[in-house]
Write a protein that holds these residues in place. Structure first.
Motif, PDB file in Angstrom:
ATOM      1  N   ARG A 213      27.761  46.490  30.542  1.00  0.00           N
ATOM      2  CA  ARG A 213      26.829  47.396  31.190  1.00  0.00           C
ATOM      3  C   ARG A 213      27.199  47.163  32.416  1.00  0.00           C
ATOM      4  NH1 ARG A 213      22.800  45.381  30.040  1.00  0.00           N
ATOM      5  NH2 ARG A 213      21.631  44.174  31.833  1.00  0.00           N
ATOM      6  N   THR A 214      27.023  46.609  33.281  1.00  0.00           N
ATOM      7  CA  THR A 214      27.680  46.053  34.354  1.00  0.00           C
ATOM      8  C   THR A 214      28.689  46.441  34.821  1.00  0.00           C
ATOM      9  OG1 THR A 214      26.011  44.298  34.444  1.00  0.00           O
ATOM     10  CG2 THR A 214      27.870  44.308  36.637  1.00  0.00           C
ATOM     11  N   LEU A 215      29.770  47.208  34.144  1.00  0.00           N
ATOM     12  CA  LEU A 215      30.672  47.629  34.794  1.00  0.00           C
ATOM     13  C   LEU A 215      30.660  48.715  34.511  1.00  0.00           C
ATOM     14  CD1 LEU A 215      32.128  44.313  34.789  1.00  0.00           C
ATOM     15  CD2 LEU A 215      34.209  44.780  34.192  1.00  0.00           C
ATOM     16  N   PRO A 258      34.530  39.334  34.052  1.00  0.00           N
ATOM     17  CA  PRO A 258      34.794  40.543  34.535  1.00  0.00           C
ATOM     18  C   PRO A 258      34.242  41.743  35.967  1.00  0.00           C
ATOM     19  CG  PRO A 258      33.522  40.876  32.266  1.00  0.00           C
ATOM     20  CD  PRO A 258      33.436  39.126  32.439  1.00  0.00           C
ATOM     21  N   THR A 259      33.026  41.069  36.004  1.00  0.00           N
ATOM     22  CA  THR A 259      31.810  41.160  36.745  1.00  0.00           C
ATOM     23  C   THR A 259      33.160  41.271  38.353  1.00  0.00           C
ATOM     24  OG1 THR A 259      30.636  39.357  37.370  1.00  0.00           O
ATOM     25  CG2 THR A 259      30.208  41.357  35.738  1.00  0.00           C
ATOM     26  N   GLY A 283      38.590  38.875  33.952  1.00  0.00           N
ATOM     27  CA  GLY A 283      38.666  37.302  34.662  1.00  0.00           C
ATOM     28  C   GLY A 283      39.339  37.561  36.182  1.00  0.00           C
ATOM     29  N   HIS A 284      39.558  36.095  36.832  1.00  0.00           N
ATOM     30  CA  HIS A 284      40.004  36.129  38.003  1.00  0.00           C
ATOM     31  C   HIS A 284      41.192  34.816  37.707  1.00  0.00           C
ATOM     32  CE1 HIS A 284      36.350  35.042  39.471  1.00  0.00           C
ATOM     33  NE2 HIS A 284      37.270  34.664  41.116  1.00  0.00           N
ATOM     34  N   LEU A 285      42.013  34.981  38.594  1.00  0.00           N
ATOM     35  CA  LEU A 285      42.397  33.602  39.545  1.00  0.00           C
ATOM     36  C   LEU A 285      42.015  33.280  41.166  1.00  0.00           C
ATOM     37  CD1 LEU A 285      44.326  34.501  36.749  1.00  0.00           C
ATOM     38  CD2 LEU A 285      45.582  32.686  37.620  1.00  0.00           C
TER      39      LEU A 285
END
Length: 326
Positions: A213-215, A258-259, A283-285
């Motif tokens: 929903r957020t994305l 993912p946000t 995700g992220h680094l």
């Protein structure tokens, strides 16, 4: 770098660990901030052997246990004192080093710490390196040899989940990787250990509704496909903080949320075009601000200015991230 630039005392593992920590042939570090502060607060004078060692290695550290061939090795930090070391701490360093010097039978100068800063490394004027927290044990007769021992050979206590088996440490019996539908391990035991410590367990399933929903509210282009939903249901929300040298690349912390991409839809679009795939951020680094994305066929990509296929499956991608494989 040629083989002539690698100290003869170093194994390939030690060379890789020191390179990952920031060492390179010809490295030269100004030492005034260390020398003046220790002289002011502790009265310790730096001898030539310590000056030569610290001039090449000062400031280097391993942030995590290194994978010694017999057992994991304790992190070490090659810093005689911090720039903001208060006078009281300087006096404590002096007292420890004086006790170590008396035990070693030679004046020592602090060159670093091990065992999560509970033990000091002290160097004698002849280049011998000792370790201890009062009493001193000879670590090696030379600087390069000492780094080899610290990386590969030194026997230390290690935290769980390692257990002592004979004269070395192993993962506890039965601590194997979870097996997939084909009966093969999903990943390495080390990856299993790290993921479990981060909160993963077999059968984990969390709701992806909030992320979806957020994305989508951030941009209609963020339509979650089934492969991303499966990935986030099992791994979403996990954060891995492992650092230090890996198999063939430095390990970097990563967070599977993912946000983190809600403000960078244009970057995700660019990565999609470069990969020619329907990528969804998972995700992220933080180091380098790289994004982790999953394609609709389950492949995992990493990128920022350019995109790179990390692995064809989520399990293989996580194994590479945890173990430092590129």
């Amino acid at each position: 770098m040629t083989s002539n630039d690698v100290p003869a005392e170093w194994s390939p593992l030690t060379y890789r660990v020191l390179r990952s920590a920031g060492w390179y042939s010809g490295r030269s570090v100004p030492l005034d901030r260390y020398e003046s502060r220790l002289r002011e607060f502790s009265g310790l004078g730096m001898h030539d052997a310590a000056r030569c060692f610290l001039g090449e290695f000062a400031g280097l550290s391993t942030a995590d246990w290194t994978p010694g061939p017999l057992m994991p090795q304790s992190p070490f930090r090659l810093v005689p004192c911090d720039a903001d070391t208060p006078r009281e701490a300087g006096v404590e360093i002096r007292e420890v080093v004086l006790r170590m010097s008396e035990s070693a039978g030679a004046p020592l100068y602090p060159v670093g710490s091990v065992d999560e800063a509970t033990s000091w490394l002290g160097m004698a004027a002849d280049g011998s390196v000792f370790v201890g927290d009062g009493s001193a044990q000879l670590l090696a007769r030379g600087a390069y040899e000492a780094l080899e021992v610290l990386t590969v050979e030194r026997r230390t206590d290690a935290p769980l989940p390692f257990v002592l088996v004979g004269d070395h440490l192993e993962l506890p019996p039965g601590f194997g990787a979870t097996r997939g539908p084909d009966g093969a391990p999903r990943w390495s035991p080390e990856t299993e250990r790290v993921l479990r410590l981060a909160g993963w367990q077999p059968g984990r399933a969390v709701s992806t509704e909030f992320w979806e929903r957020t994305l989508q509210e951030a941009d209609e282009g963020y339509a979650m496909h089934e492969a991303a939903r499966r990935f986030l249901s099992e791994f979403g929300g996990l954060e891995v903080r492992e650092r230090g040298p890996g198999v063939n690349a430095a390990r970097s912390p990563f967070r599977l949320d993912p946000t983190s991409a809600t403000e960078d839809f244009e970057i995700i679009e660019y990565l999609r075009a470069e990969a020619d795939a329907r990528l969804y951020p998972v995700g992220h680094l933080p180091r380098g601000s790289f994004y982790l994305t999953v394609a609709d066929d389950g492949a995992v990509y990493v990128g920022m200015d350019e995109v790179e296929l990390l692995a064809d499956t989520a399990d293989a991608a996580l194994d590479k991230l945890v173990r430092g494989i590129r």
